[in-house]
Scaffold this motif. Structure first.
Motif, mmCIF file in Angstrom:
data_model
loop_
_atom_site.group_PDB
_atom_site.id
_atom_site.type_symbol
_atom_site.label_atom_id
_atom_site.label_comp_id
_atom_site.label_asym_id
_atom_site.label_seq_id
_atom_site.Cartn_x
_atom_site.Cartn_y
_atom_site.Cartn_z
ATOM 1 N N PRO B 267 -16.630 14.918 -6.514
ATOM 2 C CA PRO B 267 -15.921 13.620 -6.552
ATOM 3 C C PRO B 267 -15.038 13.430 -5.308
ATOM 4 O O PRO B 267 -14.397 14.394 -4.845
ATOM 5 C CB PRO B 267 -15.080 13.722 -7.827
ATOM 6 N N ILE B 268 -15.002 12.233 -4.803
ATOM 7 C CA ILE B 268 -14.359 11.975 -3.513
ATOM 8 C C ILE B 268 -12.864 11.701 -3.654
ATOM 9 O O ILE B 268 -12.356 11.434 -4.743
ATOM 10 C CB ILE B 268 -15.015 10.781 -2.794
ATOM 11 N N VAL B 269 -12.193 11.778 -2.525
ATOM 12 C CA VAL B 269 -10.785 11.368 -2.421
ATOM 13 C C VAL B 269 -10.758 10.006 -1.725
ATOM 14 O O VAL B 269 -11.305 9.851 -0.636
ATOM 15 C CB VAL B 269 -9.972 12.393 -1.615
ATOM 16 N N LEU B 270 -10.124 9.033 -2.376
ATOM 17 C CA LEU B 270 -10.050 7.670 -1.833
ATOM 18 C C LEU B 270 -8.647 7.405 -1.292
ATOM 19 O O LEU B 270 -7.662 7.624 -2.008
ATOM 20 C CB LEU B 270 -10.368 6.649 -2.931
ATOM 21 N N VAL B 271 -8.571 6.946 -0.050
ATOM 22 C CA VAL B 271 -7.269 6.549 0.521
ATOM 23 C C VAL B 271 -7.383 5.100 0.985
ATOM 24 O O VAL B 271 -8.388 4.713 1.582
ATOM 25 C CB VAL B 271 -6.835 7.471 1.675
ATOM 26 N N ALA B 272 -6.329 4.314 0.699
ATOM 27 C CA ALA B 272 -6.469 2.865 0.895
ATOM 28 C C ALA B 272 -5.239 2.235 1.519
ATOM 29 O O ALA B 272 -4.124 2.769 1.478
ATOM 30 C CB ALA B 272 -6.767 2.193 -0.452
ATOM 31 N N CYS B 273 -5.482 1.075 2.094
ATOM 32 C CA CYS B 273 -4.472 0.193 2.662
ATOM 33 C C CYS B 273 -5.060 -1.218 2.555
ATOM 34 O O CYS B 273 -6.136 -1.376 2.009
ATOM 35 C CB CYS B 273 -4.264 0.534 4.135
ATOM 36 N N HIS B 274 -4.340 -2.218 3.070
ATOM 37 C CA HIS B 274 -5.000 -3.534 3.091
ATOM 38 C C HIS B 274 -4.983 -4.146 4.477
ATOM 39 O O HIS B 274 -4.033 -3.979 5.245
ATOM 40 C CB HIS B 274 -4.470 -4.486 2.022
ATOM 41 N N MET B 344 -5.151 7.373 -3.421
ATOM 42 C CA MET B 344 -3.804 7.208 -2.846
ATOM 43 C C MET B 344 -3.798 5.945 -1.992
ATOM 44 O O MET B 344 -4.824 5.584 -1.414
ATOM 45 C CB MET B 344 -3.440 8.395 -1.947
ATOM 46 N N GLU B 345 -2.640 5.340 -1.879
ATOM 47 C CA GLU B 345 -2.538 4.098 -1.092
ATOM 48 C C GLU B 345 -1.261 4.122 -0.276
ATOM 49 O O GLU B 345 -0.234 4.634 -0.725
ATOM 50 C CB GLU B 345 -2.534 2.902 -2.059
ATOM 51 N N SER B 346 -1.307 3.535 0.912
ATOM 52 C CA SER B 346 -0.101 3.364 1.737
ATOM 53 C C SER B 346 0.116 1.884 1.962
ATOM 54 O O SER B 346 -0.657 1.237 2.669
ATOM 55 C CB SER B 346 -0.262 4.092 3.076
#
Lengths: 463, 463
Positions: B267-274, B344-346
């Motif tokens: 399973p992957i690690v997802l990191v996000a922003c917009h 996770m999101e920044s």
């Protein structure tokens, strides 16, 4: 960010719980006393009051009523006609190499672009000297952008040189053939609020549209210009709409009032501020504060007994665009033959007084010592060097070679706000405002009670 | 002030002396590295990129090219249609009891006033609870003004309750019969730059024009309201022009890219922003910084060897106005069935990370300890309490009950800038930005190399 905290199911009852304890609103520190009331009143009940406007006329009526209510005598509105300028719609964006809206404002005495915008190459100059060095005619059909590096200074000394980008840059660009000019604001903040202010057209130059962008916009233009210079981006293009235009023969006026002294035959003490403001803010620090300070101090100097000399208060009209025909010049026309002993002006915001200078003749050394001694307990340091007086008292100082005292305010933050929309009441610290009043009162108690002659001033009153 | 320092006779030679040594311009601190390049590039080469706009499309193309250039695999633009909103001309002034222009901006999802302005009484409410308490129908034909007292907080916790004035106030005013609403900006600065942001229309409410004024304007309205309440001034009247309108079915899209792990079956690690931003600024802190941080950290986590698990980067479209159909929701439509380990999101600016939270299951206590230990030397404190994830990863977190780590940034100054024209590159401290990258890298090195199971998250992921 958008916090994912929407209270989907939060009903009225829950809201009441959340908000019931928040009755206090976010209004900043409130002051009290005469100076605060003047600053609060002018900014709240009049607001922006650009020279020549109906708002400036309302400000005069407001000032007349206020000075009468405070017990001043001989309260007069002294109308005059003046050179002024009216703002119009203003809008600018880069269209190449990137599309970027710009936060821009026109400079006073700009002439209008075409109503649908001036579309031209924007040419970057890092300094005014670089613009000066450009060959004549090299900017034909282009818009010049002039950058600079103003930094904050306690005594505001950056405004002389860096302000010249605004004062002299437009004439210089015009002489190079430019169709318009945009400058980095003469300001030290990083808000998206450009600084306006008057430019001047040198003899023989053709007025062109002239505007200032905010510091963050200028930073961006500099970054893009670096890409252009490195061959990484196409030349900059601007679409510039600045529709403000000169307003010659505009109506303005001074408000003059007196607190008569015990000996009305003695030369008077003149204290001044200006009533007009730039239109972007509400003129709290520039210069409702000055009017509050000088007026409150003139009154406070009477506590414990009327002063020997008459103190006259001048709330000047059209300081900001007055050049040679503003309130200071009109004051000389009306009052230039009346005997004055000394003039002082407050027009550098509301932060604390930290230094004092004077141009007293050697004969008045004892008086200077008394003034300095009165300020000593307040931590206000005597400095050497030329006095400035200011634009409102400058003409009468030159006319009568007057003695001058400069109470120098801390200008570290002044050019964050000067001539921007951010010049509003919340920027005035009531305690610092009162410190100004106290310092002015201390000085006025000395000079307005001086029994000896107050000699003409000497040395460099700079113009 | 206008300093009386015009160098009347100052020629070109003198100017050269004055300016020759000022070659450095006032550009703020420059950063370096991947995160800085992304923030600098997006803000300089794209600028404002409101959801649904042509600029947002340019930003996607820019992002796709940048992620490919950085060596990411499977770089895809994933287009979707979304609910959005378009700004129009906006202008407001008080016409009674005093004439005062107002610095105003429309809220997202506001509907337009008449083109020539809505002229109405402005009724003051100190809090949202006071508006809620107004009788139904009592605001018919009037405009509500809602004040509040947001204060700065390191964890940004004021934005939940005070942001509700923006989120819920318009529906509430509509239910009371108001023709429009103006709120004090949900912001902590004293600039003349109002804060925009989306409002939401509760079921059964009629959308009305909705705007926010800057804090100094709200202060002034509060001062005038106090005069009205005391019987010292006539009721407030506003002339309100807000021509922005909803933009349904607007084009948007996500940009997704991967750094494949050594074991792609995990399973992957997802990191996000917009990627979208509000249109008033250039989206430097909201949220180019987030994209810079997560992207730079994903790359830095590969130094010394590829991570075990794939790290996927999501640069989301339409976060700001996405509600239920923004980039986060579209990500679930496309990727909702793929196995994820953690998200996770920044999206809280570029100031330093100071706290860490997680929603790990008890089975992952050892993993949580490793994460906390990796952050311990950086002074980042473990905190208890619900995690937030964020708007971009919220939908996938809810869909898959994911484990989440929140790296909490210092938000003391975030709401000075959030959703204003002041959200520009100069507000990003390169050193603080790099601290974020370092913290994220430390966390990713732990979680993306975790060999054991990463269990579902537990407890309050708040929505």
């Amino acid at each position: 960010m958008t916090r994912s905290l929407f209270p989907r199911s939060l009903g009225a009852a829950a809201l009441t719980v959340l908000f019931a304890s928040t009755a206090a609103n976010a209004t900043p520190a409130q002051g009290s006393g005469v100076a605060w009331d003047i600053v609060e009143g002018l900014t709240t009940e009049i607001g922006p009051r650009i020279a020549g406007s109906e708002a400036e006329a309302r400000a005069r009526a407001w000032g007349e009523a206020k000075l009468k209510a405070l017990g001043f005598s001989n309260v007069e509105i002294e109308p005059f006609r003046t050179g002024a300028w009216q703002r119009g719609p203003e809008l600018a964006r880069l269209t190449a190499p990137y599309q970027q809206p710009l936060a821009i404002t026109a400079l006073g005495y700009s002439v209008p672009t075409p109503a649908d915008g001036l579309k031209a190459e924007l040419v970057y100059f890092p300094t005014l000297a670089a613009l000066e060095a450009a060959p004549d005619g090299s900017l034909k059909g282009k818009v010049a952008f002039v950058d600079h590096a103003m930094r904050r200074a306690q005594d505001g000394s950056g405004y002389g040189p860096y302000g010249n980008v605004r004062r002299l840059g437009p004439s210089m660009a015009s002489r190079k053939g430019a169709a318009g000019i945009v400058i980095r604001s003469a300001g030290t903040d990083s808000n998206r609020d450009p600084h306006t202010g008057s430019t001047m057209w040198m003899k023989g130059t053709t007025p062109i549209p002239a505007g200032a962008v905010s510091n963050p916009d200028a930073d961006m233009i500099a970054r893009i210009a670096a890409r252009v210079a490195a061959g990484k981006a196409a030349p900059m293009q601007i679409d510039l709409t600045l529709l403000g235009k000169p307003f010659p023969n505009a109506p303005s006026g001074n408000v003059v009032a007196e607190l008569p002294g015990r000996d009305p035959s003695l030369p008077i003490v003149l204290v001044a501020c200006h009533l007009d403001s730039w239109d972007l803010g509400t003129g709290a620090i520039d210069d409702a504060s000055g009017c509050g300070i000088v007026t409150a101090a003139a009154l406070a100097a009477q506590e414990g007994g009327k002063t020997l000399r008459t103190i006259r208060v001048l709330w000047s009209g059209n300081e900001e665009m007055g050049m040679r025909n503003g309130g200071g010049a009109h004051y000389v026309q009306v009052h230039g033959k009346e005997p004055h002993a000394l003039a002082m002006e407050s027009d550098f915001g509301a932060d604390r007084v930290w230094q004092v200078k004077n141009n007293f003749a050697p004969a008045n050394k004892a008086l200077a010592d008394k003034v300095n001694a009165a300020l000593w307990p307040m931590g206000i340091v005597p400095h050497e060097g030329p006095v400035e007086g200011g634009a409102d008292v400058g003409p009468i100082i030159r006319e009568q070679k007057l003695a001058v005292i400069d109470l120098g305010q801390d200008g570290t933050h002044y050019f964050d706000l000067h001539h921007t929309p951010d010049d509003t009441l919340d920027k005035v610290d009531p305690a610092a405002l009162q410190q100004n009043v106290d310092a002015w009162t201390a000085v006025l108690k000395v000079v307005a009670n001086e029994t000896g002659d107050i000699a003409k001033g000497v040395g460099g009153e700079e113009e």
